[in-house]
Design a protein around this motif. Structure first.
Motif, PDB file in Angstrom:
ATOM      1  N   PRO A   7      -1.495  23.616  -4.716  1.00  0.00           N
ATOM      2  CA  PRO A   7      -2.080  24.672  -4.278  1.00  0.00           C
ATOM      3  C   PRO A   7      -2.652  24.502  -2.466  1.00  0.00           C
ATOM      4  N   VAL A   8      -3.597  25.113  -1.641  1.00  0.00           N
ATOM      5  CA  VAL A   8      -3.225  24.346  -0.642  1.00  0.00           C
ATOM      6  C   VAL A   8      -4.327  23.921  -0.462  1.00  0.00           C
ATOM      7  N   GLU A   9      -5.108  24.024  -1.235  1.00  0.00           N
ATOM      8  CA  GLU A   9      -6.844  22.919  -1.308  1.00  0.00           C
ATOM      9  C   GLU A   9      -6.684  21.233  -2.459  1.00  0.00           C
ATOM     10  N   SER A  10      -5.456  21.561  -2.811  1.00  0.00           N
ATOM     11  CA  SER A  10      -5.002  20.423  -3.508  1.00  0.00           C
ATOM     12  C   SER A  10      -4.366  19.247  -2.424  1.00  0.00           C
ATOM     13  N   LEU A  11      -3.907  20.253  -1.676  1.00  0.00           N
ATOM     14  CA  LEU A  11      -2.621  19.093  -0.369  1.00  0.00           C
ATOM     15  C   LEU A  11      -4.024  19.275   0.646  1.00  0.00           C
ATOM     16  N   LEU A  12      -4.660  19.823   1.012  1.00  0.00           N
ATOM     17  CA  LEU A  12      -5.362  19.319   1.779  1.00  0.00           C
ATOM     18  C   LEU A  12      -6.985  17.692   1.512  1.00  0.00           C
ATOM     19  N   LEU A  13      -7.020  18.160   0.495  1.00  0.00           N
ATOM     20  CA  LEU A  13      -7.725  16.962  -0.436  1.00  0.00           C
ATOM     21  C   LEU A  13      -6.860  15.718  -0.807  1.00  0.00           C
ATOM     22  N   TYR A  14      -5.307  16.173  -0.816  1.00  0.00           N
ATOM     23  CA  TYR A  14      -4.358  14.706  -0.921  1.00  0.00           C
ATOM     24  C   TYR A  14      -4.219  13.840   0.374  1.00  0.00           C
ATOM     25  N   TYR A  15      -3.969  14.740   1.770  1.00  0.00           N
ATOM     26  CA  TYR A  15      -4.152  14.330   2.308  1.00  0.00           C
ATOM     27  C   TYR A  15      -5.278  13.479   3.437  1.00  0.00           C
ATOM     28  N   LEU A  16      -6.628  14.372   2.512  1.00  0.00           N
ATOM     29  CA  LEU A  16      -7.531  13.543   2.894  1.00  0.00           C
ATOM     30  C   LEU A  16      -7.773  12.096   2.755  1.00  0.00           C
ATOM     31  N   PHE A  17      -7.794  12.887   1.500  1.00  0.00           N
ATOM     32  CA  PHE A  17      -7.404  10.909   0.373  1.00  0.00           C
ATOM     33  C   PHE A  17      -6.372   9.559   1.041  1.00  0.00           C
ATOM     34  N   LYS A  18      -5.309  10.739   1.646  1.00  0.00           N
ATOM     35  CA  LYS A  18      -4.222   9.534   2.292  1.00  0.00           C
ATOM     36  C   LYS A  18      -4.902   8.789   3.692  1.00  0.00           C
ATOM     37  N   TRP A  19      -5.663   9.801   4.615  1.00  0.00           N
ATOM     38  CA  TRP A  19      -5.930   8.999   5.994  1.00  0.00           C
ATOM     39  C   TRP A  19      -7.471   8.522   5.741  1.00  0.00           C
ATOM     40  N   SER A  20      -8.155   8.871   4.774  1.00  0.00           N
ATOM     41  CA  SER A  20      -9.564   8.483   4.992  1.00  0.00           C
ATOM     42  C   SER A  20      -9.963   7.484   3.878  1.00  0.00           C
ATOM     43  N   ILE A  21      -7.905   7.196   2.883  1.00  0.00           N
ATOM     44  CA  ILE A  21      -9.251   5.824   2.269  1.00  0.00           C
ATOM     45  C   ILE A  21      -7.514   5.203   2.096  1.00  0.00           C
ATOM     46  N   VAL A  22      -6.486   5.373   1.990  1.00  0.00           N
ATOM     47  CA  VAL A  22      -5.491   4.772   1.650  1.00  0.00           C
ATOM     48  C   VAL A  22      -4.621   4.310   2.594  1.00  0.00           C
ATOM     49  N   SER A  23      -4.569   4.975   3.870  1.00  0.00           N
ATOM     50  CA  SER A  23      -3.451   4.515   5.530  1.00  0.00           C
ATOM     51  C   SER A  23      -4.731   3.551   5.483  1.00  0.00           C
ATOM     52  N   PRO A  24      -6.163   3.551   5.889  1.00  0.00           N
ATOM     53  CA  PRO A  24      -6.387   2.121   5.989  1.00  0.00           C
ATOM     54  C   PRO A  24      -6.884   1.226   5.145  1.00  0.00           C
ATOM     55  N   MET A  25      -6.818   1.635   4.396  1.00  0.00           N
ATOM     56  CA  MET A  25      -6.563  -0.061   3.222  1.00  0.00           C
ATOM     57  C   MET A  25      -5.400  -0.231   3.473  1.00  0.00           C
ATOM     58  N   LEU A  26      -4.788   0.016   3.992  1.00  0.00           N
ATOM     59  CA  LEU A  26      -2.950  -0.515   4.100  1.00  0.00           C
ATOM     60  C   LEU A  26      -3.220  -1.002   5.011  1.00  0.00           C
ATOM     61  N   HIS A  27      -3.525  -0.472   6.175  1.00  0.00           N
ATOM     62  CA  HIS A  27      -2.918  -0.894   7.748  1.00  0.00           C
ATOM     63  C   HIS A  27      -4.220  -1.760   8.142  1.00  0.00           C
ATOM     64  N   LEU A  28      -5.338  -2.024   7.625  1.00  0.00           N
ATOM     65  CA  LEU A  28      -6.262  -3.196   8.056  1.00  0.00           C
ATOM     66  C   LEU A  28      -6.951  -3.562   6.761  1.00  0.00           C
ATOM     67  N   TYR A  29      -7.350  -3.158   5.830  1.00  0.00           N
ATOM     68  CA  TYR A  29      -7.246  -4.287   4.730  1.00  0.00           C
ATOM     69  C   TYR A  29      -6.129  -5.425   4.071  1.00  0.00           C
ATOM     70  N   PHE A  30      -5.002  -4.464   3.750  1.00  0.00           N
ATOM     71  CA  PHE A  30      -3.968  -5.693   3.586  1.00  0.00           C
ATOM     72  C   PHE A  30      -2.820  -5.644   4.254  1.00  0.00           C
ATOM     73  N   ARG A  31      -2.921  -5.402   5.500  1.00  0.00           N
ATOM     74  CA  ARG A  31      -1.957  -5.768   6.924  1.00  0.00           C
ATOM     75  C   ARG A  31      -0.891  -5.171   6.959  1.00  0.00           C
ATOM     76  N   GLY A  32      -0.983  -3.819   6.605  1.00  0.00           N
ATOM     77  CA  GLY A  32       0.617  -3.380   5.874  1.00  0.00           C
ATOM     78  C   GLY A  32       1.562  -3.551   7.098  1.00  0.00           C
ATOM     79  N   ARG A  33       2.882  -3.830   7.038  1.00  0.00           N
ATOM     80  CA  ARG A  33       4.094  -3.229   8.417  1.00  0.00           C
ATOM     81  C   ARG A  33       4.791  -2.740   7.181  1.00  0.00           C
ATOM     82  N   ILE A  34       5.062  -1.707   8.554  1.00  0.00           N
ATOM     83  CA  ILE A  34       6.013  -0.770   7.616  1.00  0.00           C
ATOM     84  C   ILE A  34       7.639  -0.950   8.564  1.00  0.00           C
ATOM     85  N   TYR A  35       8.547  -0.782   7.377  1.00  0.00           N
ATOM     86  CA  TYR A  35       9.963  -0.969   8.819  1.00  0.00           C
ATOM     87  C   TYR A  35      10.618  -0.073   7.678  1.00  0.00           C
ATOM     88  N   GLY A  36      11.284   0.952   8.603  1.00  0.00           N
ATOM     89  CA  GLY A  36      12.933   2.058   8.813  1.00  0.00           C
ATOM     90  C   GLY A  36      11.715   3.444   8.095  1.00  0.00           C
TER      91      GLY A  36
END
Length: 212
Positions: A7-36
């Motif tokens: 449902p739309v509500e779940s997708l909104l929460l999905y993206y909230l979790f992604k951009w507020s937690i997962v993405s910052p951890m990947l790029h800042l905490y783990f210094r993630g590099r993404i190719y391709g």
């Protein structure tokens, strides 16, 4: 028109979790590099195949796809309160380990039919160093039945995230390499599925060998 898997509500929460937690951890905490990242199709059914070395792999991989990815997860995780709700929100569905779980394959195919991407760890379980040594046919079979292309992805460094001496994830550098699309198999013939599976494993290991 088919109904969205979530449902739309779940997708909104999905993206909230992604951009507020997962993405910052990947790029800042783990210094993630993404190719391709440009190799990821923006829409349509897609089977994402990857190596696996950490419980952190599903959210990290999904974050790099720029689109929701439904993942198989061991059924034991769905018995843990709160964690069950969290991983379900993030697109996971249960699979029985050490068995051919037809319900999990059906769930994967259903998500593909509705335009989602589905993620499959090629060896079916974690490996100590992240390399694939015994790839399973599940991803190729799903791709054949759903008529979906495969996208090989290498996760480098995730095997070092967890530490036995601490409950906190270690801030190790991570690298994600996304390969070129591989065309769907022409049939469910076992020989063809095995050849395709070996090709996926070889491409993922080759990207993994590139290191950081």
């Amino acid at each position: 028109m088919s109904k969205s898997r979530e449902p739309v509500e779940s997708l909104l929460l999905y993206y909230l979790f992604k951009w507020s937690i997962v993405s910052p951890m990947l790029h800042l905490y783990f210094r993630g590099r993404i190719y391709g990242a440009e190799n990821v199709p923006a829409e349509g059914p897609l089977v994402v195949v990857s190596n696996h070395a950490s419980d952190f792999d599903p959210p990290i991989l999904s974050n790099c796809m720029r689109r929701p990815v439904a993942f198989m997860a061991k059924e034991e995780l769905f018995k843990v309160p709160i964690l069950k709700q969290a991983i379900t929100l993030y697109g996971a569905y249960p699979v029985k380990r050490e068995s051919a779980d037809r319900s999990a394959i059906r769930s994967a195919i259903q998500s593909l039919e509705k335009g989602w991407a589905t993620g499959v760890f090629l060896q079916g379980t974690r490996t100590p160093d992240g390399r694939i040594t015994e790839p399973k046919l599940g991803a190729a079979l799903i791709a054949a039945k759903a008529k979906a292309p495969l996208l090989p992805v290498s996760l480098w460094g995730t095997h070092a995230i967890s530490s036995k001496s601490s409950g906190m994830p270690r801030p190790v550098p991570l690298t994600v390499r996304i390969g070129k699309l591989i065309e769907m198999p022409g049939s469910s013939d076992r020989q063809e599925l095995e050849a395709l599976t070996q090709r996926c494993a070889a491409e993922i290991n080759a990207m993994h060998d590139l290191g950081r």
